[in-house]
Design an enzyme around this catalytic site. Structure first.
Site, short mmCIF file in Angstrom:
data_model
loop_
_atom_site.label_atom_id
_atom_site.label_comp_id
_atom_site.label_asym_id
_atom_site.label_seq_id
_atom_site.Cartn_x
_atom_site.Cartn_y
_atom_site.Cartn_z
N HIS A 22 7.84 46.30 40.88
CA HIS A 22 8.04 47.31 41.92
C HIS A 22 9.55 47.46 42.20
O HIS A 22 9.97 47.41 43.36
CB HIS A 22 7.33 46.91 43.21
N HIS A 54 2.23 48.90 47.70
CA HIS A 54 2.44 49.34 46.31
C HIS A 54 3.10 50.71 46.41
O HIS A 54 2.81 51.49 47.33
CB HIS A 54 1.11 49.41 45.59
C1 LIG Z 1 2.60 47.18 35.80
C2 LIG Z 1 2.78 47.95 37.06
C3 LIG Z 1 1.80 47.87 38.06
C4 LIG Z 1 1.97 48.59 39.25
N1 LIG Z 1 0.92 48.63 40.13
C5 LIG Z 1 0.97 49.55 41.13
C6 LIG Z 1 -0.19 49.80 41.90
O1 LIG Z 1 -1.25 49.19 41.71
N2 LIG Z 1 -0.11 50.77 42.86
C7 LIG Z 1 1.05 51.46 43.10
O2 LIG Z 1 1.07 52.29 44.02
N3 LIG Z 1 2.16 51.21 42.40
C8 LIG Z 1 2.14 50.31 41.40
N4 LIG Z 1 3.22 50.12 40.62
C9 LIG Z 1 4.49 50.75 41.00
C10 LIG Z 1 4.56 52.24 40.76
O3 LIG Z 1 3.73 52.62 39.68
C11 LIG Z 1 6.02 52.63 40.47
O4 LIG Z 1 6.84 52.15 41.51
C12 LIG Z 1 6.22 54.13 40.36
O5 LIG Z 1 5.27 54.67 39.48
C13 LIG Z 1 7.63 54.42 39.86
O6 LIG Z 1 7.78 55.80 39.67
P1 LIG Z 1 9.14 56.40 39.09
O7 LIG Z 1 8.96 57.85 39.02
O8 LIG Z 1 10.27 55.84 39.84
O9 LIG Z 1 9.28 55.78 37.61
P2 LIG Z 1 8.29 55.87 36.37
O10 LIG Z 1 6.95 56.35 36.78
O11 LIG Z 1 8.36 54.56 35.70
O12 LIG Z 1 8.92 57.01 35.47
C14 LIG Z 1 10.12 56.89 34.74
C15 LIG Z 1 9.95 57.65 33.44
O13 LIG Z 1 11.22 57.90 32.86
C16 LIG Z 1 11.13 57.68 31.45
N5 LIG Z 1 12.50 57.41 30.99
C17 LIG Z 1 13.26 56.32 31.22
N6 LIG Z 1 14.49 56.47 30.71
C18 LIG Z 1 14.52 57.70 30.16
C19 LIG Z 1 15.54 58.45 29.50
N7 LIG Z 1 16.77 57.97 29.33
N8 LIG Z 1 15.22 59.69 29.03
C20 LIG Z 1 13.97 60.20 29.20
N9 LIG Z 1 12.98 59.52 29.83
C21 LIG Z 1 13.27 58.30 30.32
C22 LIG Z 1 10.15 56.55 31.32
O14 LIG Z 1 9.61 56.45 30.03
C23 LIG Z 1 9.13 56.89 32.40
O15 LIG Z 1 8.11 57.72 31.92
C24 LIG Z 1 3.13 49.38 39.45
C25 LIG Z 1 4.10 49.45 38.46
C26 LIG Z 1 3.93 48.76 37.27
C27 LIG Z 1 4.98 48.90 36.21
#
Ligand SMILES: Cc1cc2nc3c(=O)[nH]c(=O)nc-3n(C[C@H](O)[C@H](O)[C@H](O)COP(=O)(O)OP(=O)(O)OC[C@H]3O[C@@H](n4cnc5c(N)ncnc54)[C@H](O)[C@@H]3O)c2cc1C
Length: 611
Positions: free
Chosen positions: A545, A588
């Site tokens: 997280h 979460h």
């Molecule tokens: C294993 C796990 C379990 C979790 N469990 C829960 C849960 O049960 N409930 C909950 O609410 N939250 C949970 N979380 C947390 C939550 O899912 C994340 O905090 C949230 O989804 C993050 O969103 P984001 O948009 O910041 O990043 P992300 O959703 O990770 O998106 C980032 C995206 O950018 C892409 N990317 C990275 N670098 C580049 C680049 N240079 N060029 C192009 N694309 C790129 C990646 O491939 C990815 O698709 C969990 C997370 C994980 C990893």
């Protein structure tokens, strides 16, 4: 319909579908879009979907991973630990060799996460505003401003009679109905005794209240918590991809998603401040990054007429800012990168949690379900420490100043961090924000049929993410600073003791053949704090997280983006992902990230309205 017309319609649909989600960069290279969104993850697809509602704007998403929307590793929410460590996971290595997961696939982490659907404490969202400049106090970075956006993302299905009989409940006002993300209790919900027994035991041990629904801003409780899944579709996962992209995929020719390509840099029109972002450079994501030198990969460019939005997650977004010349000027200069904006806190303020699972063998009880799990206990400092809570509170209030000094290298300075810690401590002491999560799991693994994944929710330890080379595909160094504030270990020890006590007390213990992890041979019944800490230090893992690396805060406190999520000293470069959350919340994160992205979409739309 005439058969040939039918074929034509079909062909058109295929063409539209294949031009909106593509892997071949040729139609995108050198093209101009209004908005370029870097990362097709949780936040990225949310904001892309909302911006492309206006058929007059062209939106490009570049996602590093492939499209796994039909892969059971994604669709089956009960398999999420299997996806962890697969090719769908970035599996970021920390400097001490631990692993932080993050989705490397369309939908990002929402495609591989545990699907728990919840928000934190009202006071924790209100705290975001306390960290902004006073003139930004009315920009809606608080509970009242974010709750409607969290609900806008949601389409909740209330529990059915069977689920209610097993403990599920809801308060309709705490949920959204008709939004993109399907949420609800699983049809596979555990109907056997293990979840109700956990509730009863944990309540006996802590005095925590049982709330019918914690999604209205009070998480200081035990509760049955819904998941991001579709109970009308066999419990399939609801990710940002299935929610925000799939339903409009064939009707939005103005939205292109390029898969399997990784943005390596943002280009600016000028070097005088504020910078105007004009383009991104990107390369194919190598199937095996370790064997292909980045210099051998073809390089492409796409242009942005309006904005570039970074949604690459809390680890890649700060790395991308640094690669683009925005970060600590001395660090960038040492790597040979010309600093364009000296923002020393890019990648700092990093906060990640420490997960320690404890477990016991079941006695063969009938779980009557397959999950995913949906019971969690969230003790505050008062419920966690009980009679010793006064001493723990004093530890916080007296410790803050020293902790701010010891962690200052991962912040703007000690004084700024002290202020941030005061706000964080305020939510712990005055608002009873939960400091530990006890995530109860049934049938997690053989010998681990009764398990509690326990983590410190609100660590004071701070870390940082920093690039070590100009190679855009080289992973950044991730120094989490685990337990560098001793109080964080005190909390972890108290959480582990509580988890053990719950597993070994009735009625939960009546289903148990005894503790297997850590086991009394490893950590004796009368173990000291130091003995617990020794085991915990060896056994804990990242909770995945991460947040805070491009924080929404005033610049003087070490913020990287302002209240419009625009990077300081830039005109049109925004960050919209977990990087902007300035402090951890007792939850979460996904519902909050969706809410931030929904709000961001309205901010961006308003900025360009009438142009
Ligand atoms: C294993 C796990 C379990 C979790 N469990 C829960 C849960 O049960 N409930 C909950 O609410 N939250 C949970 N979380 C947390 C939550 O899912 C994340 O905090 C949230 O989804 C993050 O969103 P984001 O948009 O910041 O990043 P992300 O959703 O990770 O998106 C980032 C995206 O950018 C892409 N990317 C990275 N670098 C580049 C680049 N240079 N060029 C192009 N694309 C790129 C990646 O491939 C990815 O698709 C969990 C997370 C994980 C990893």
């Amino acid at each position: 319909m005439h058969p040939s017309l039918h074929l034509l319609v079909l062909a058109t649909c295929v063409t539209l579908a294949s031009t909106t989600v593509i892997s071949d960069p040729s139609s995108v290279a050198n093209a101009t879009f209004d908005y370029i969104i870097v990362g097709g993850g949780t936040a990225g697809l949310t904001i892309a979907s909302r911006l492309s509602e206006d058929a007059g704007v062209r939106v490009l998403v570049i996602e590093a991973g492939p499209d796994n929307r039909t892969d059971p590793l994604v669709t089956d929410v009960t398999q999420f630990t299997v996806a962890t460590g697969s090719t769908l996971d970035w599996a970021y290595k920390t400097v001490d060799g631990r692993t932080i997961s993050g989705g490397k696939t369309l939908g990002g982490s929402s495609s591989i996460n545990g699907a728990t659907w919840m928000r934190g404490m009202k006071a924790q969202y209100d705290a975001f505003t306390l960290l902004l400049d006073p003139e930004d106090a009315n920009k809606g970075w608080n509970w009242d401003g974010l709750f409607p956006y969290m609900k806008k993302a949601e389409d909740f299905t209330p529990p059915n009679a069977t689920q209610r009989a097993a403990g599920a409940d809801d308060v309709a006002a705490y949920h959204g109905f008709g939004g993109p993300v399907k949420t609800g209790f699983p049809l596979g919900m555990f109907l056997g005794p293990s979840q109700p027994y956990f509730v009863e035991t944990a309540q006996n041990m802590t005095g925590l209240k049982l709330l019918p629904d914690l999604n209205g801003g009070d998480a200081d409780c035990i509760s049955f918590i819904p998941n991001s899944l579709n109970p009308h579709k066999s419990d399939t996962r609801s990710s940002s991809a299935s929610s925000y992209l799939t339903p409009v995929e064939n009707s939005r020719p103005n939205w292109t998603t390029l898969l399997s390509h990784q943005v390596s840099r943002v280009f600016f029109a000028n070097s005088s401040l504020p910078l105007t972002a004009t383009a991104v450079e990107f390369v194919p994501t190598p199937a095996n990054a370790s064997t292909i030198p980045t210099s051998a990969l073809p390089t492409y460019t796409a242009h942005a007429a309006r904005e570039i939005i970074l949604s690459s997650g809390a680890i890649r977004t700060p790395a991308l800012l640094q690669l683009s010349g925005i970060g600590d000027a001395s660090h960038l200069s040492a790597l040979g990168i010309t600093p364009l904006v000296d923002l020393p806190t890019v990648g700092k303020n990093f906060q990640e949690q420490t997960n320690s699972p404890l477990g016991a063998a079941g006695d063969g009880f009938d779980a009557r379900g397959r999950g995913p799990n949906d019971v969690i206990a969230f003790p505050s400092v008062y419920e966690l420490f009980g009679d010793m809570a006064g001493a723990a509170v004093e530890n916080i209030t007296k410790g803050i100043e020293g902790w701010a000094e010891s962690q200052a290298h991962n912040a703007a300075n000690a004084q700024a961090l002290k202020r941030i810690f005061e706000v964080q401590a305020g939510t712990i002491i005055n608002d009873s924000s939960p400091i530990v999560e006890l995530f109860y799991a049934t049938n997690a693994a053989p010998g681990f049929e009764l398990a509690i994944a326990m983590w410190n929710l609100l660590p004071f330890s701070r870390g940082n993410v920093s690039i070590q080379s100009t190679d855009p595909l080289a992973p950044p160094a991730i120094d989490v600073g685990w337990f560098s504030v001793p109080f964080d270990m005190r909390v972890q020890v108290a959480g582990a003791r509580l988890a053990r006590n719950i597993l070994s007390s009735p009625p939960t213990s009546t289903l148990s053949l005894g503790e297997t992890v850590p086991g009394f041979a490893t950590v004796p019944a009368n173990a000291t704090d130091a003995e617990w800490a020794t085991w915990l230090l060896g056994a804990f893992g990242a909770n995945s997280h991460p947040l805070g690396t491009a924080a929404l805060m005033s610049r003087s406190l070490g913020g990287v983006v302002d209240a419009s999520l625009t990077v300081y000293d830039t005109k049109n470069l925004r960050v919209v992902d977990a990087s902007v959350l300035p402090i951890q919340i007792s939850a979460h994160l996904s519902s909050t990230v969706y809410g931030v992205a929904e709000k961001a979409a309205d901010i961006v739309k308003a900025a360009w309205a009438g142009t």
